[in-house]
Design a protein around this motif. Structure first.
Motif, PDB file in Angstrom:
ATOM      1  N   UNK A 238       0.852  -1.156   0.000  1.00  0.00           N
ATOM      2  CA  UNK A 238       0.000   0.000   0.000  1.00  0.00           C
ATOM      3  C   UNK A 238       0.902   1.223   0.000  1.00  0.00           C
ATOM      4  N   UNK A 239       0.631   2.125  -0.916  1.00  0.00           N
ATOM      5  CA  UNK A 239       1.413   3.338  -1.023  1.00  0.00           C
ATOM      6  C   UNK A 239       0.996   4.374   0.002  1.00  0.00           C
ATOM      7  N   UNK A 240       1.787   5.447   0.044  1.00  0.00           N
ATOM      8  CA  UNK A 240       1.510   6.520   1.008  1.00  0.00           C
ATOM      9  C   UNK A 240       0.182   7.194   0.706  1.00  0.00           C
ATOM     10  N   UNK A 241      -0.075   7.481  -0.567  1.00  0.00           N
ATOM     11  CA  UNK A 241      -1.307   8.177  -0.932  1.00  0.00           C
ATOM     12  C   UNK A 241      -2.532   7.312  -0.627  1.00  0.00           C
ATOM     13  N   UNK A 242      -2.484   6.058  -1.036  1.00  0.00           N
ATOM     14  CA  UNK A 242      -3.638   5.203  -0.773  1.00  0.00           C
ATOM     15  C   UNK A 242      -3.796   4.969   0.732  1.00  0.00           C
ATOM     16  N   UNK A 243      -2.701   4.903   1.466  1.00  0.00           N
ATOM     17  CA  UNK A 243      -2.766   4.761   2.916  1.00  0.00           C
ATOM     18  C   UNK A 243      -3.439   5.956   3.563  1.00  0.00           C
ATOM     19  N   UNK A 244      -3.113   7.144   3.078  1.00  0.00           N
ATOM     20  CA  UNK A 244      -3.729   8.358   3.626  1.00  0.00           C
ATOM     21  C   UNK A 244      -5.203   8.459   3.243  1.00  0.00           C
ATOM     22  N   UNK A 245      -5.515   8.052   2.016  1.00  0.00           N
ATOM     23  CA  UNK A 245      -6.910   8.121   1.584  1.00  0.00           C
ATOM     24  C   UNK A 245      -7.789   7.105   2.314  1.00  0.00           C
ATOM     25  N   UNK A 246      -7.218   5.970   2.644  1.00  0.00           N
ATOM     26  CA  UNK A 246      -7.985   4.920   3.320  1.00  0.00           C
ATOM     27  C   UNK A 246      -7.927   5.019   4.843  1.00  0.00           C
ATOM     28  N   UNK A 247      -7.199   5.986   5.369  1.00  0.00           N
ATOM     29  CA  UNK A 247      -7.066   6.141   6.806  1.00  0.00           C
ATOM     30  C   UNK A 247      -8.405   6.304   7.528  1.00  0.00           C
ATOM     31  N   UNK A 248      -9.359   7.056   6.983  1.00  0.00           N
ATOM     32  CA  UNK A 248     -10.650   7.164   7.685  1.00  0.00           C
ATOM     33  C   UNK A 248     -11.392   5.824   7.810  1.00  0.00           C
ATOM     34  N   UNK A 249     -11.063   4.849   6.975  1.00  0.00           N
ATOM     35  CA  UNK A 249     -11.722   3.549   7.032  1.00  0.00           C
ATOM     36  C   UNK A 249     -11.045   2.584   8.004  1.00  0.00           C
ATOM     37  N   UNK A 250      -9.956   3.004   8.627  1.00  0.00           N
ATOM     38  CA  UNK A 250      -9.215   2.119   9.531  1.00  0.00           C
ATOM     39  C   UNK A 250     -10.080   1.580  10.674  1.00  0.00           C
ATOM     40  N   UNK A 251     -10.905   2.383  11.331  1.00  0.00           N
ATOM     41  CA  UNK A 251     -11.739   1.820  12.401  1.00  0.00           C
ATOM     42  C   UNK A 251     -12.716   0.757  11.888  1.00  0.00           C
ATOM     43  N   UNK A 252     -13.250   0.945  10.701  1.00  0.00           N
ATOM     44  CA  UNK A 252     -14.180  -0.029  10.129  1.00  0.00           C
ATOM     45  C   UNK A 252     -13.443  -1.324   9.813  1.00  0.00           C
ATOM     46  N   UNK A 253     -12.272  -1.230   9.212  1.00  0.00           N
ATOM     47  CA  UNK A 253     -11.488  -2.419   8.885  1.00  0.00           C
ATOM     48  C   UNK A 253     -11.057  -3.139  10.152  1.00  0.00           C
ATOM     49  N   UNK A 254     -10.682  -2.385  11.180  1.00  0.00           N
ATOM     50  CA  UNK A 254     -10.287  -2.997  12.452  1.00  0.00           C
ATOM     51  C   UNK A 254     -11.453  -3.719  13.107  1.00  0.00           C
ATOM     52  N   UNK A 255     -12.626  -3.113  13.067  1.00  0.00           N
ATOM     53  CA  UNK A 255     -13.818  -3.736  13.638  1.00  0.00           C
ATOM     54  C   UNK A 255     -14.178  -4.999  12.873  1.00  0.00           C
ATOM     55  N   UNK A 256     -14.076  -4.955  11.561  1.00  0.00           N
ATOM     56  CA  UNK A 256     -14.374  -6.131  10.744  1.00  0.00           C
ATOM     57  C   UNK A 256     -13.380  -7.254  11.036  1.00  0.00           C
ATOM     58  N   UNK A 257     -12.126  -6.904  11.223  1.00  0.00           N
ATOM     59  CA  UNK A 257     -11.096  -7.902  11.532  1.00  0.00           C
ATOM     60  C   UNK A 257     -11.393  -8.569  12.869  1.00  0.00           C
TER      61      UNK A 257
END
Length: 92
Positions: free
Chosen positions: A1-20
């Motif tokens: 995952x690149x820096x730009x995509x990491x920054x763009x997907x950062x707001x979804x981190x809580x959702x991904x963590x909850x799903x995990x």
């Protein structure tokens, strides 16, 4: 995952963590529910409930069948088998 995509997907981190976490909880619950020792303990409790009159024969038979099916599935291999039953063998 690149820096730009990491920054763009950062707001979804809580959702991904909850799903995990939910996925791992589900896997653990399934593992515990199908553990042969746990199923045998539930069968023993079911027999006690029948002896004490807490459940009727029909409910006992339904639940016993479900639990025995769980035990049976656990004992069977899950992948394809290489052996063939004698009735299905064909002579060439």
């Amino acid at each position: 995952m690149g820096i730009v995509s990491g920054l763009l997907l950062l707001p979804l981190a809580p959702v991904r963590g909850t799903a995990w976490i939910a996925d791992h909880l589900l896997q653990e619950a399934r593992r515990q529910a199908h553990d042969p020792r746990a199923v045998q303990a539930r069968l023993a409790a079911l027999n006690r409930a029948l002896d004490e009159g807490a459940i009727d024969d029909a409910a006992f038979e339904r639940e016993e069948e479900r639990l025995l099916t769980l035990l049976e599935r656990r004992g069977r291999p899950t992948g394809p088998t290489t052996t063939t039953s004698p009735a299905r063998r064909r002579h060439v």
